[in-house]
Enzyme design. Sequence first.
Site, PDB file in Angstrom:
ATOM      1  N   HIS A 214       8.831   0.144 -20.818  1.00 29.01           N
ATOM      2  CA  HIS A 214       9.509  -0.913 -21.414  1.00 29.01           C
ATOM      3  C   HIS A 214      10.503  -1.748 -20.458  1.00 29.01           C
ATOM      4  O   HIS A 214      10.645  -2.956 -20.741  1.00 29.01           O
ATOM      5  CB  HIS A 214      10.347  -0.397 -22.652  1.00 29.01           C
ATOM      6  CG  HIS A 214      10.983  -1.422 -23.684  1.00 29.01           C
ATOM      7  ND1 HIS A 214       9.968  -1.916 -24.581  1.00 29.01           N
ATOM      8  CD2 HIS A 214      12.065  -1.829 -23.721  1.00 29.01           C
ATOM      9  CE1 HIS A 214      10.606  -2.809 -25.180  1.00 29.01           C
ATOM     10  NE2 HIS A 214      11.863  -2.823 -25.233  1.00 29.01           N
TER      11      HIS A 214
ATOM     12  N   SER B  41      11.579  -7.777 -24.856  1.00 27.34           N
ATOM     13  CA  SER B  41      12.010  -7.129 -26.125  1.00 27.34           C
ATOM     14  C   SER B  41      12.527  -7.934 -27.048  1.00 27.34           C
ATOM     15  O   SER B  41      11.858  -8.493 -27.714  1.00 27.34           O
ATOM     16  CB  SER B  41      12.716  -5.900 -25.435  1.00 27.34           C
ATOM     17  OG  SER B  41      13.094  -4.899 -26.669  1.00 27.34           O
TER      18      SER B  41
END
Length: 400
Positions: free
Chosen positions: A373, A169
């Site tokens: 995610h 990320s």
Amino acid sequence: MSNSTKFVFVTCYLIVFSLQGITGRHPDFYLSIEKLVNKYGYPMENHEVTTEDGYILTMFRIPHGRTGTEINQKLVILVHGLYGQAEHFITNAMHNGSLAFLLADNGYDVWLMNSRGTQHGRKHIRLDPNESKFWNFSWHEIAMYDLPAKIDYMLQKTKKSKLHYIGHSQGGTIFYVLSAMKPEYQKKIQLASLLSPAGYGGHIQFPLFQYFGRHFDEIMRMVEKYNIYEFPNLGNSPSELLLNTCIDSVFSSFCLLVMRNFNGIVTPNVDLEMLPLILRFIPTAAMKQSLHYLQGVISGRFRQWDYGNSQKNIEAYGTPEPPEYNVESISVPVSIYYGLSDLQVTEKDLKLMCQSLQNCVSLHPMKDSKWSHYDYLLSNVAGEQFNVPLLRSMQKYDDD
């Protein structure tokens, strides 16, 4: 169904569901990261690195695997995301899914980064974390100061010239920024393996992000009025509040519902037994980090901090608008992994980034359509579905 009937139905559901909430704590919960790593049979070292602008940051090193005694010869840095820190590459050990451990067992000298603002990055040679000046940074500063300081320290300590880079990320964001702004560091990276990296954000359809985007000016006025510089501003970490709220409490079922439905935090492959351990290691962050991402969602561009008016931008950059990061200049081999159920980054934005890079060697969607995610760090099948394929990809570049 009337609104009152819906309210009664939802209330009854929550009461019943509370019996299945987040309860109990895995034995790993009570261990420091050192003891956690040692419990699974690995050595660990602590290293403090001081950045050019005065932040004192701790790195953790796992120099070899369980069966070794000599320091491994291949070098890798693992870089966490926003509201993450080093421990999140360790906690999945209960499912044999720790990426750090797998790499250590396969010949890698593993270094775990902690950026400024994390539980291991709250020291400075002059500034106090209770002061707003300490928190006047975004991921731009993490890329420009924290990351190069860590890379230089690792290479000097090990007398190596190159390393592998793995970033989750925000860890992908700062790789892009460092490589674009300080191109000399491109020569120091063999392969960048990026896990749902945040860069371009113009195609994000997540309703919460869109709502914040529409009210960005209001949010900025509130931030400035109330001097909101650390978020959430709960001292060293929000973890204690989260734990007291979500573990063994009447609100545990509510927390579980939020985690299951907000941005795919908890997917079907996440063992709820691990959540207390994850919550314990969630740090705070600079408010400016999230706002900088939000600017990218609004503009659809990947660029430096926008000061909000042309005059301030001219004073900072010499141009009315903030400069774009020149990702087209990045020649490092880059592998990008992403989940089809990820609401924080989108396939369209990742394809745009891959097309912009000089050497995007793979754009790899995870086979599991529900992959989200945080599954790289939390999924109980991460070991077989992600860690092993990543290892094989890295090994192809070990001789470069």
